[in-house]
Design a protein around this motif. Structure first.
Motif, PDB file in Angstrom:
ATOM      1  N   VAL A   1       0.070   0.626  -3.477  1.00 13.77           N
ATOM      2  CA  VAL A   1      -0.560   1.675  -4.275  1.00 13.77           C
ATOM      3  C   VAL A   1      -1.291   2.643  -3.354  1.00 13.77           C
ATOM      4  N   ARG A   2      -1.063   3.911  -3.574  1.00 15.27           N
ATOM      5  CA  ARG A   2      -1.757   4.974  -2.838  1.00 15.27           C
ATOM      6  C   ARG A   2      -2.886   5.477  -3.731  1.00 15.27           C
ATOM      7  N   ALA A   3      -4.099   5.512  -3.188  1.00 10.85           N
ATOM      8  CA  ALA A   3      -5.248   5.981  -3.965  1.00 10.85           C
ATOM      9  C   ALA A   3      -5.995   7.060  -3.196  1.00 10.85           C
ATOM     10  N   GLU A   4      -6.484   8.040  -3.945  1.00 10.51           N
ATOM     11  CA  GLU A   4      -7.297   9.109  -3.380  1.00 10.51           C
ATOM     12  C   GLU A   4      -8.503   9.310  -4.289  1.00 10.51           C
ATOM     13  N   VAL A   5      -9.624   9.697  -3.672  1.00 12.52           N
ATOM     14  CA  VAL A   5     -10.840   9.989  -4.427  1.00 12.52           C
ATOM     15  C   VAL A   5     -11.277  11.402  -4.091  1.00 12.52           C
ATOM     16  N   PHE A   6     -11.623  12.164  -5.126  1.00 10.45           N
ATOM     17  CA  PHE A   6     -12.032  13.560  -4.979  1.00 10.45           C
ATOM     18  C   PHE A   6     -13.436  13.745  -5.534  1.00 10.45           C
ATOM     19  N   ASN A   7     -14.188  14.681  -4.939  1.00 12.57           N
ATOM     20  CA  ASN A   7     -15.506  15.029  -5.465  1.00 12.57           C
ATOM     21  C   ASN A   7     -15.355  16.159  -6.486  1.00 12.57           C
ATOM     22  N   GLY A   8     -16.482  16.650  -6.997  1.00  6.89           N
ATOM     23  CA  GLY A   8     -16.471  17.697  -8.013  1.00  6.89           C
ATOM     24  C   GLY A   8     -15.912  19.026  -7.535  1.00  6.89           C
ATOM     25  N   LYS A   9     -15.872  19.231  -6.213  1.00  2.75           N
ATOM     26  CA  LYS A   9     -15.301  20.461  -5.650  1.00  2.75           C
ATOM     27  C   LYS A   9     -13.801  20.286  -5.370  1.00  2.75           C
ATOM     28  N   ASN A  10     -13.248  19.158  -5.844  1.00  2.00           N
ATOM     29  CA  ASN A  10     -11.853  18.794  -5.635  1.00  2.00           C
ATOM     30  C   ASN A  10     -11.522  18.588  -4.157  1.00  2.00           C
ATOM     31  N   GLU A  11     -12.540  18.188  -3.376  1.00  2.17           N
ATOM     32  CA  GLU A  11     -12.333  17.831  -1.978  1.00  2.17           C
ATOM     33  C   GLU A  11     -12.033  16.337  -1.903  1.00  2.17           C
ATOM     34  N   ARG A  12     -11.046  15.978  -1.115  1.00  2.82           N
ATOM     35  CA  ARG A  12     -10.716  14.563  -0.955  1.00  2.82           C
ATOM     36  C   ARG A  12     -11.781  13.909  -0.081  1.00  2.82           C
ATOM     37  N   VAL A  13     -12.404  12.862  -0.603  1.00  2.00           N
ATOM     38  CA  VAL A  13     -13.457  12.164   0.141  1.00  2.00           C
ATOM     39  C   VAL A  13     -13.002  10.800   0.650  1.00  2.00           C
ATOM     40  N   PHE A  14     -11.855  10.317   0.141  1.00  6.28           N
ATOM     41  CA  PHE A  14     -11.390   8.970   0.464  1.00  6.28           C
ATOM     42  C   PHE A  14      -9.889   8.908   0.205  1.00  6.28           C
ATOM     43  N   GLU A  15      -9.182   8.151   1.041  1.00  6.32           N
ATOM     44  CA  GLU A  15      -7.772   7.880   0.793  1.00  6.32           C
ATOM     45  C   GLU A  15      -7.463   6.479   1.274  1.00  6.32           C
ATOM     46  N   GLY A  16      -6.507   5.857   0.626  1.00  2.00           N
ATOM     47  CA  GLY A  16      -6.176   4.506   1.041  1.00  2.00           C
ATOM     48  C   GLY A  16      -4.863   4.011   0.484  1.00  2.00           C
ATOM     49  N   THR A  17      -4.362   2.988   1.143  1.00  2.00           N
ATOM     50  CA  THR A  17      -3.183   2.270   0.695  1.00  2.00           C
ATOM     51  C   THR A  17      -3.628   0.855   0.359  1.00  2.00           C
ATOM     52  N   PHE A  18      -3.322   0.438  -0.853  1.00  2.00           N
ATOM     53  CA  PHE A  18      -3.754  -0.862  -1.360  1.00  2.00           C
ATOM     54  C   PHE A  18      -2.529  -1.743  -1.578  1.00  2.00           C
ATOM     55  N   HIS A  19      -2.560  -2.938  -0.999  1.00  2.00           N
ATOM     56  CA  HIS A  19      -1.484  -3.911  -1.144  1.00  2.00           C
ATOM     57  C   HIS A  19      -1.908  -4.874  -2.250  1.00  2.00           C
ATOM     58  N   CYS A  20      -1.263  -4.743  -3.391  1.00  2.00           N
ATOM     59  CA  CYS A  20      -1.648  -5.497  -4.584  1.00  2.00           C
ATOM     60  C   CYS A  20      -0.594  -6.555  -4.885  1.00  2.00           C
ATOM     61  N   TYR A  21      -1.056  -7.688  -5.398  1.00  2.00           N
ATOM     62  CA  TYR A  21      -0.171  -8.799  -5.718  1.00  2.00           C
ATOM     63  C   TYR A  21      -0.390  -9.229  -7.150  1.00  2.00           C
ATOM     64  N   VAL A  22       0.700  -9.406  -7.872  1.00  2.00           N
ATOM     65  CA  VAL A  22       0.645  -9.905  -9.235  1.00  2.00           C
ATOM     66  C   VAL A  22       0.932 -11.395  -9.172  1.00  2.00           C
ATOM     67  N   LEU A  23      -0.096 -12.190  -9.443  1.00  2.00           N
ATOM     68  CA  LEU A  23       0.024 -13.633  -9.342  1.00  2.00           C
ATOM     69  C   LEU A  23       0.632 -14.224 -10.612  1.00  2.00           C
ATOM     70  N   GLU A  24       1.190 -15.445 -10.477  1.00  2.00           N
ATOM     71  CA  GLU A  24       1.761 -16.117 -11.646  1.00  2.00           C
ATOM     72  C   GLU A  24       0.680 -16.514 -12.641  1.00  2.00           C
ATOM     73  N   ARG A  25      -0.511 -16.802 -12.136  1.00  2.00           N
ATOM     74  CA  ARG A  25      -1.636 -17.144 -13.016  1.00  2.00           C
ATOM     75  C   ARG A  25      -2.906 -16.570 -12.379  1.00  2.00           C
ATOM     76  N   HIS A  26      -3.974 -16.562 -13.135  1.00  2.00           N
ATOM     77  CA  HIS A  26      -5.235 -15.992 -12.668  1.00  2.00           C
ATOM     78  C   HIS A  26      -5.689 -16.667 -11.371  1.00  2.00           C
ATOM     79  N   VAL A  27      -6.211 -15.909 -10.446  1.00  2.00           N
ATOM     80  CA  VAL A  27      -6.621 -16.407  -9.133  1.00  2.00           C
ATOM     81  C   VAL A  27      -7.665 -17.526  -9.235  1.00  2.00           C
ATOM     82  N   LEU A  28      -8.432 -17.577 -10.302  1.00  2.00           N
ATOM     83  CA  LEU A  28      -9.459 -18.614 -10.450  1.00  2.00           C
ATOM     84  C   LEU A  28      -8.996 -19.824 -11.250  1.00  2.00           C
ATOM     85  N   GLU A  29      -7.755 -19.834 -11.686  1.00  2.00           N
ATOM     86  CA  GLU A  29      -7.242 -21.007 -12.425  1.00  2.00           C
ATOM     87  C   GLU A  29      -6.771 -22.071 -11.478  1.00  2.00           C
TER      88      GLU A  29
END
Length: 128
Positions: free
Chosen positions: A100-128
């Motif tokens: 997942v590619r994520a970007e964060v913008f301030n009220g002036k529409n300036e990019r303040v943050f960008e990142g690549t997130f590696h997400c995993y969909v588990l078979e069951r909840h991580v706390l089970e």
């Protein structure tokens, strides 16, 4: 689209979802003085990261999604009182692994943050 994950997340701490579609989300966060780390009002980067992470989770929108890794850059400082908008999009779908590619913008529409997130969909909840 219905929110299927992270339903108990605090709007005050990580933002309010304003758009959830398949593979895409937008979340808005109003920063506050309690997020500041100094007398200048500099917002701790953890709040900006948390906003982007929340948006990434909502872009995947699976009940058991977790973050495995993130590669991020903080591009501009954020001052308490600013409203931030995060946009996240699934850019690679490898079944249970999503990039997942994520970007964060301030009220002036300036990019303040960008990142690549590696997400995993588990078979069951991580706390089970």
């Amino acid at each position: 689209m219905e929110q299927r994950t992270h339903r108990l997340a605090s709007e005050r701490l990580v933002g309010k979802p304003v758009r959830i579609e398949k593979g895409l989300s937008e979340v808005v966060l109003k920063t506050s003085g309690e997020m500041a780390v100094d007398e200048y009002g500099l917002v701790h980067g953890g709040f900006t990261f948390g906003l982007a992470d929340y948006a990434a989770m909502l872009a995947v929108n699976e009940p058991t999604v977790v973050l495995g890794k993130a590669e991020v850059r903080f591009l501009k400082p954020v001052k308490a009182g600013e409203t931030l908008r995060a946009r996240a999009e699934v850019v690679e779908d490898h079944g249970r692994k999503k990039i997942v590619r994520a970007e964060v913008f301030n009220g002036k529409n300036e990019r303040v943050f960008e990142g690549t997130f590696h997400c995993y969909v588990l078979e069951r909840h991580v706390l089970e």
